[in-house]
Design a protein around this motif. Structure first.
Motif: not given
Length: 314
Positions: A127-138, A140-141, A149-160
């Motif tokens: 099974e492949f269960d992938l969840r990406v949670r949007v945090l403030d500037g991060k 969370q995967v 892991g928790v990864f830094t957002q390098r580009l703004p969320l606007d426009g996705i």
């Protein structure tokens, strides 16, 4: 004799039909809301802007000999659109081909030189269960319910406005996004009448998580108490504001520090309770099944999503 034979055949057919309907209902109960067979490769337009607290959730099955699966957030539908998030699961990299999960971004036609790599938690054919949670500037995967892991957002969320999944999946059966930052304790009007289902996804952070359903008079219609320190899931309810007998049967199926999904379905005579898409138990009503007015979630928990929907099959 012929009449008796016809009656027997009719009864057998009726029992068979009832069995088929029951099996279908059980199958639907175990599914996520919105589960279906999605066409691969998969790309969809996001109907509303991504916001802090939302979780993007995909579930499928990896092929028997996978090489790569890519999961992307897009700004626009063009082939060279910016990718504020690119996760690439590579099965042919790493020591002895153990694989890597790679995070990167694509902007103005160029990949970032800051490519982050972690161990690949997924297994071929599973099974492949992938969840990406949007945090403030991060971001969370979670991979198969475990935070990787928790990864830094390098580009703004606007426009996705698009999300895509492509690569070596034999099946994709869920794509869903929703949720927010929930207070703790969390209370909401429930209206969990017969024929409705409550679905909660959450990350335990300590010893206990309580899910409470209240009647109009504030009496407990059901409490599901997930007790990691006791290795038990305790169910109970009140009658005339007095607690009844606890029900503790069933092996503890949940793990500490892993996201869990709980489904509670209100039927005419009982609650049907499922954990991580598997039947856990039935809890007989100790009062009116129509008098379920309020939901409360408290304890050592980080709530990710809460929904109430019609329960297919009832």
């Amino acid at each position: 004799m012929i009449t008796r034979t016809l009656i027997c055949l009719s009864l057998a057919a009726l029992v068979s039909c009832q069995g088929d309907a029951s099996d279908l209902k059980e199958t639907n109960y175990k599914k996520f809301i919105g589960e279906q067979d999605y066409k691969l490769p998969f790309k969809t337009r996001v109907s509303e802007p991504l916001a802090i607290g939302q979780t993007i959730h995909a579930v499928g099955t990896l092929s028997d000999k996978p090489t790569r699966v890519d999961f992307n957030f897009h700004k626009g539908s063009a082939k060279d659109a910016d990718l504020p998030l690119h996760f690439s699961i590579r099965f042919n990299e790493g020591i002895l081909g153990s694989g890597k999960l790679i995070y990167n971004t694509f902007e103005n036609g160029n990949w970032s030189e800051d490519e982050q790599r972690i161990s690949n938690p997924f297994k071929a054919g599973e099974e492949f269960d992938l969840r990406v949670r949007v945090l403030d500037g991060k971001f969370q995967v979670f991979a198969n319910r475990v935070e990787v892991g928790v990864f830094t957002q390098r580009l703004p969320l606007d426009g996705i406005d698009h999300v895509s999944i492509r690569g070596d999946l034999s099946k994709l059966r869920l794509f869903h996004y929703g949720g927010r930052i929930f207070p703790n304790p969390y209370m909401a009007v429930a209206g969990l009448t017969p024929g409705k289902r409550l679905d909660i996804s959450a990350l335990p952070k300590g010893k206990r998580v309580n899910i409470n359903l209240y009647r109009e008079n504030k009496e407990y219609a059901l409490q599901v108490s997930i007790r990691y320190n006791e290795g038990a899931i305790v169910r109970n309810a009140m009658t005339s504001n007095v607690w009844g007998k606890e029900e503790r049967e069933g092996k503890m199926p949940l793990e500490k520090k892993q996201v869990f999904d709980i489904t509670i379905i209100n039927e005419e005579f009982s609650f049907q309770i499922f954990l991580n898409n598997r039947r856990f138990t039935t809890f007989a009503h100790r009062g009116s099944p129509s008098d379920i007015k309020t939901l409360e979630i408290d304890g050592d928990v980080e709530i990710q999503t809460v929904t109430i929907n019609d329960a297919p099959g009832i």
